[in-house]
Design a protein around this motif. Sequence first.
Motif, mmCIF file in Angstrom:
data_model
loop_
_atom_site.group_PDB
_atom_site.id
_atom_site.type_symbol
_atom_site.label_atom_id
_atom_site.label_comp_id
_atom_site.label_asym_id
_atom_site.label_seq_id
_atom_site.Cartn_x
_atom_site.Cartn_y
_atom_site.Cartn_z
ATOM 1 N N PHE A 142 -19.285 -15.808 -13.144
ATOM 2 C CA PHE A 142 -19.011 -14.486 -12.579
ATOM 3 C C PHE A 142 -19.750 -14.299 -11.252
ATOM 4 N N VAL A 143 -21.003 -14.737 -11.199
ATOM 5 C CA VAL A 143 -21.783 -14.619 -9.964
ATOM 6 C C VAL A 143 -21.161 -15.471 -8.862
ATOM 7 N N LEU A 148 -17.819 -15.810 -3.918
ATOM 8 C CA LEU A 148 -16.614 -16.254 -3.210
ATOM 9 C C LEU A 148 -15.806 -15.070 -2.694
ATOM 10 N N LEU A 149 -15.753 -14.000 -3.497
ATOM 11 C CA LEU A 149 -15.046 -12.800 -3.055
ATOM 12 C C LEU A 149 -15.709 -12.219 -1.812
ATOM 13 N N LEU A 150 -17.041 -12.143 -1.828
ATOM 14 C CA LEU A 150 -17.760 -11.616 -0.670
ATOM 15 C C LEU A 150 -17.526 -12.481 0.564
ATOM 16 N N ASN A 152 -14.871 -14.353 1.194
ATOM 17 C CA ASN A 152 -13.501 -14.115 1.653
ATOM 18 C C ASN A 152 -13.390 -12.793 2.401
ATOM 19 N N ILE A 153 -14.112 -11.790 1.958
ATOM 20 C CA ILE A 153 -14.099 -10.490 2.645
ATOM 21 C C ILE A 153 -14.689 -10.629 4.045
ATOM 22 N N LEU A 154 -15.817 -11.341 4.153
ATOM 23 C CA LEU A 154 -16.450 -11.534 5.453
ATOM 24 C C LEU A 154 -15.550 -12.323 6.400
ATOM 25 N N LEU A 155 -14.897 -13.363 5.850
ATOM 26 C CA LEU A 155 -13.978 -14.149 6.678
ATOM 27 C C LEU A 155 -12.793 -13.308 7.128
ATOM 28 N N SER A 156 -12.289 -12.466 6.235
ATOM 29 C CA SER A 156 -11.162 -11.606 6.571
ATOM 30 C C SER A 156 -11.532 -10.615 7.664
ATOM 31 N N VAL A 157 -12.722 -10.045 7.556
ATOM 32 C CA VAL A 157 -13.175 -9.081 8.569
ATOM 33 C C VAL A 157 -13.398 -9.768 9.912
ATOM 34 N N PHE A 164 -10.273 -5.574 2.321
ATOM 35 C CA PHE A 164 -9.681 -5.777 0.997
ATOM 36 C C PHE A 164 -8.576 -6.827 1.042
ATOM 37 N N PRO A 165 -8.959 -8.115 1.224
ATOM 38 C CA PRO A 165 -7.936 -9.170 1.179
ATOM 39 C C PRO A 165 -7.292 -9.211 -0.206
ATOM 40 N N ARG A 166 -6.020 -8.918 -0.249
ATOM 41 C CA ARG A 166 -5.322 -8.691 -1.504
ATOM 42 C C ARG A 166 -5.434 -9.875 -2.466
ATOM 43 N N ASP A 167 -5.133 -11.068 -1.983
ATOM 44 C CA ASP A 167 -5.129 -12.243 -2.857
ATOM 45 C C ASP A 167 -6.503 -12.511 -3.450
#
Length: 246
Positions: A142-143, A148-150, A152-157, A164-167
């Motif tokens: 989970f951690v 990984l979610l964080l 992806n968010i930074l890369l998206s920004v 909020f990258p949907r995928d």
Amino acid sequence: MKTVLINCSPKKSFCASSYFIFLQKMFVRGNKVTEHLRTPADDERILNQVRDAQAVVFALPLYVDSIPSHVLRFLEKMEAFCRENNLHLTVYCIANNGFIEGKQNEPLMQVFEHFCARAELAWGGGVGIGGGVMLNVTRILFVVQAGLLLLNILLSVSHGGTFFPRDSWISFGENTALLLFFNLGVLFFLGRMGQYISRTAFAGKKYTRILIPSFVFILFADIFFIIISLFEGGLFRGWLSKKEIS
């Protein structure tokens, strides 16, 4: 009300017992104190915490169908301590093992039940958990997924996208739901026992396990323990383990 939760795993960190104590604390009301019992040096500190407690929760792994030896020594000291100070505690137990069935913890539960009878303490019951090691791995996953979610968010920004990258959010939600499902039995029974602990009432003995089919568990458990044994001296005398120079 004061509850002392004792992590009895001999491991220093990332043990299953610490994970189950973390979960149990969410369901217990009042003052909660967490202690780690590893060596005799911990005994006096923990007993001082027990002195003004109403409930004590032991969380520990199953070792050869019983309790670890350092816990047995502590229970002997605790019995004398409770008699000398006229303490009337309610004792609970969270037992976990590396097998699939939580019922494997029954002999360990009986040890605590007999200890309470001998020490004239109230036996509150406990929860026996199967697949404890694998359940502990789910919190690490989970951690990792949250990290990984964080990322992806930074890369998206950084690429002029959205927070909020949907995928990424869908993938995180699906994986989190799966890990939560694996832990449902544990969450239910620890939640139930938490209500009894808060009232120092008798909860009885309940058994649960990681919620995956046995044949899947056995496959992944075999792979996991083979890898671990390579590094810790088991299979083939631990080819990859660090050797001490004599």
